[in-house]
Design a protein around this motif. Structure first.
Motif, mmCIF file in Angstrom:
data_model
loop_
_atom_site.group_PDB
_atom_site.id
_atom_site.type_symbol
_atom_site.label_atom_id
_atom_site.label_comp_id
_atom_site.label_asym_id
_atom_site.label_seq_id
_atom_site.Cartn_x
_atom_site.Cartn_y
_atom_site.Cartn_z
ATOM 1 N N ARG A 255 -4.125 -2.845 5.243
ATOM 2 C CA ARG A 255 -3.310 -3.356 6.351
ATOM 3 C C ARG A 255 -4.128 -3.848 7.543
ATOM 4 O O ARG A 255 -3.555 -4.342 8.519
ATOM 5 C CB ARG A 255 -2.373 -2.251 6.844
ATOM 6 C CG ARG A 255 -1.478 -1.632 5.787
ATOM 7 C CD ARG A 255 -0.218 -2.429 5.567
ATOM 8 N NE ARG A 255 0.568 -1.841 4.482
ATOM 9 C CZ ARG A 255 1.287 -0.728 4.614
ATOM 10 N NH1 ARG A 255 1.340 -0.093 5.771
ATOM 11 N NH2 ARG A 255 1.964 -0.267 3.573
ATOM 12 N N ARG B 28 -0.108 2.803 2.589
ATOM 13 C CA ARG B 28 1.122 3.597 2.391
ATOM 14 C C ARG B 28 0.873 5.084 2.634
ATOM 15 O O ARG B 28 1.823 5.824 2.915
ATOM 16 C CB ARG B 28 1.705 3.342 0.999
ATOM 17 C CG ARG B 28 2.266 1.938 0.878
ATOM 18 C CD ARG B 28 3.133 1.728 -0.334
ATOM 19 N NE ARG B 28 3.287 0.300 -0.591
ATOM 20 C CZ ARG B 28 4.037 -0.227 -1.521
ATOM 21 N NH1 ARG B 28 4.732 0.565 -2.324
ATOM 22 N NH2 ARG B 28 4.103 -1.536 -1.676
ATOM 23 N N PHE C 56 -3.478 3.454 -2.764
ATOM 24 C CA PHE C 56 -2.757 2.707 -1.723
ATOM 25 C C PHE C 56 -3.065 3.285 -0.346
ATOM 26 O O PHE C 56 -2.447 4.258 0.089
ATOM 27 C CB PHE C 56 -1.253 2.766 -1.993
ATOM 28 C CG PHE C 56 -0.748 1.743 -2.973
ATOM 29 C CD1 PHE C 56 -1.510 1.339 -4.058
ATOM 30 C CD2 PHE C 56 0.521 1.179 -2.814
ATOM 31 C CE1 PHE C 56 -1.040 0.399 -4.962
ATOM 32 C CE2 PHE C 56 1.000 0.236 -3.704
ATOM 33 C CZ PHE C 56 0.222 -0.165 -4.781
ATOM 34 N N ASP D 20 -4.582 -10.047 -2.450
ATOM 35 C CA ASP D 20 -3.356 -9.368 -2.874
ATOM 36 C C ASP D 20 -2.172 -10.269 -2.538
ATOM 37 O O ASP D 20 -1.571 -10.155 -1.467
ATOM 38 C CB ASP D 20 -3.270 -8.034 -2.109
ATOM 39 C CG ASP D 20 -2.260 -7.065 -2.708
ATOM 40 O OD1 ASP D 20 -1.987 -7.149 -3.916
ATOM 41 O OD2 ASP D 20 -1.755 -6.202 -1.948
ATOM 42 N N ALA E 6 -6.249 -0.644 -2.264
ATOM 43 C CA ALA E 6 -5.045 -1.487 -2.176
ATOM 44 C C ALA E 6 -4.206 -1.051 -0.979
ATOM 45 O O ALA E 6 -4.530 -0.067 -0.313
ATOM 46 C CB ALA E 6 -4.244 -1.376 -3.465
ATOM 47 N N SER E 7 -3.149 -1.822 -0.726
ATOM 48 C CA SER E 7 -2.301 -1.562 0.441
ATOM 49 C C SER E 7 -3.155 -1.559 1.712
ATOM 50 O O SER E 7 -3.064 -0.677 2.555
ATOM 51 C CB SER E 7 -1.551 -0.227 0.263
ATOM 52 O OG SER E 7 -0.641 0.004 1.303
ATOM 53 N N LYS F 147 -1.300 -4.163 -15.064
ATOM 54 C CA LYS F 147 -1.095 -3.153 -14.020
ATOM 55 C C LYS F 147 0.054 -2.252 -14.463
ATOM 56 O O LYS F 147 1.137 -2.726 -14.804
ATOM 57 C CB LYS F 147 -0.707 -3.877 -12.732
ATOM 58 C CG LYS F 147 -1.341 -3.326 -11.482
ATOM 59 C CD LYS F 147 -0.919 -4.209 -10.303
ATOM 60 C CE LYS F 147 -1.522 -3.715 -9.019
ATOM 61 N NZ LYS F 147 -0.970 -4.427 -7.857
ATOM 62 N N ASN G 201 1.909 -7.937 -7.593
ATOM 63 C CA ASN G 201 2.820 -6.834 -7.933
ATOM 64 C C ASN G 201 4.227 -7.411 -7.973
ATOM 65 O O ASN G 201 4.438 -8.559 -7.547
ATOM 66 C CB ASN G 201 2.648 -5.644 -6.959
ATOM 67 C CG ASN G 201 3.081 -5.971 -5.538
ATOM 68 O OD1 ASN G 201 4.046 -6.692 -5.314
ATOM 69 N ND2 ASN G 201 2.353 -5.439 -4.558
HETATM 70 O O1 G3P Z 1 -0.676 -4.566 -4.561
HETATM 71 C C1 G3P Z 1 -0.182 -3.399 -4.027
HETATM 72 C C2 G3P Z 1 -0.362 -3.216 -2.568
HETATM 73 O O2 G3P Z 1 -1.526 -3.705 -2.089
HETATM 74 C C3 G3P Z 1 0.793 -2.986 -1.705
HETATM 75 O O3 G3P Z 1 0.559 -3.135 -0.324
HETATM 76 O O4 G3P Z 1 1.236 -3.324 2.054
HETATM 77 O O5 G3P Z 1 2.991 -3.253 0.235
HETATM 78 O O6 G3P Z 1 1.700 -1.228 0.823
HETATM 79 P P1 G3P Z 1 1.683 -2.719 0.744
#
Ligand code: G3P
Length: 214
Positions: free
Chosen positions: A166, A132, A129, A6, A163-164, A83, A28
């Motif tokens: 962490r 988030r 996500f 990502d 996605a997202s 996307k 993104n």
């Molecule tokens: O590509 C979208 C995504 O993975 C965003 O991650 O850490 O900004 O919530 P984040």
């Protein structure tokens, strides 16, 4: 589980691609802006490095413009998928783009209802996500479980991209749920390789081997 990176950073993509573990790339608008470039030219560059799906996000907000932008992005390279942010307009656009054979990755998925609708409209991928949701006190990984369960109930072929992400734990939770793909930031991929006992073991082997030679 397939592993995507990502990021829109070319050095990071090259580095992870050289590990032999990379299946695709997601970008993104925030990641593209961080690189000081634009989506069409950056995904064109990425397609020269990685042989796998590459997500390019459309900026349009109405269905007609999403379709036009989606067609332009898909024209860049056969591996590009479009996307789109989850909303009514993107559902309409997905139906049209999917009918033309253009893969859509429906992004900003925060509920199983949204994932189900995106799949029904013909999205090839949905991107829940995880991080988030954790940010607002919910359990992001539970959403992956729920979507995987619903998709398997009906044999839905839409692939789920966690996605997202962490942390390495998010990756493991996605894998435990049977998620199709995890899109992982560069620093988390590096963390996944490291283990203090591995590093200690390597040091010890070298020490012992060299001692024996003295
Ligand atoms: O590509 C979208 C995504 O993975 C965003 O991650 O850490 O900004 O919530 P984040």
């Amino acid at each position: 589980m397939k592993i995507f990176i990502d990021t829109a950073n070319l050095d990071m993509i090259r580095e992870i691609n050289s590990w032999g573990i990379l299946d695709g790339v997601t970008t993104n608008p925030s990641l593209i802006a961080k690189e000081g470039t634009d989506t069409p030219s950056r995904v064109r560059e990425i397609a020269k490095i990685v042989d796998g799906p590459i997500s390019a996000e459309a900026m349009a907000l109405d269905a007609e413009s999403m379709i036009a932008e989606g067609r332009e992005l898909a024209e860049i390279h056969p591996n590009i998928n479009v996307k789109l942010p989850m909303c009514i307009e993107s559902l309409k656009a997905t139906k049209v783009l999917a009918a033309e054979g253009i893969d859509v990755n429906m992004t900003l998925i925060f509920s199983a209802h949204q994932a189900l609708l995106a799949a029904k409209a013909g999205a090839s991928y949905v991107s829940p996500f995880v991080g988030r949701l954790d940010d607002i006190g919910l359990r992001g990984s539970e959403l992956i479980d729920e979507i995987m369960h619903i998709f398997s109930n009906y044999g839905i072929g839409t692939e789920v991209i966690a996605a997202s992400i962490r942390s390495p734990s998010h990756v493991l939770e996605a894998a435990a749920a049977g998620c199709d793909i995890a899109t992982i930031p560069y620093n988390i991929l590096k963390q996944m390789v490291a283990h203090p006992k591995t590093e200690e073991g390597i040091r010890k082997f070298i020490e012992d081997y060299c001692k024996d030679k003295e």
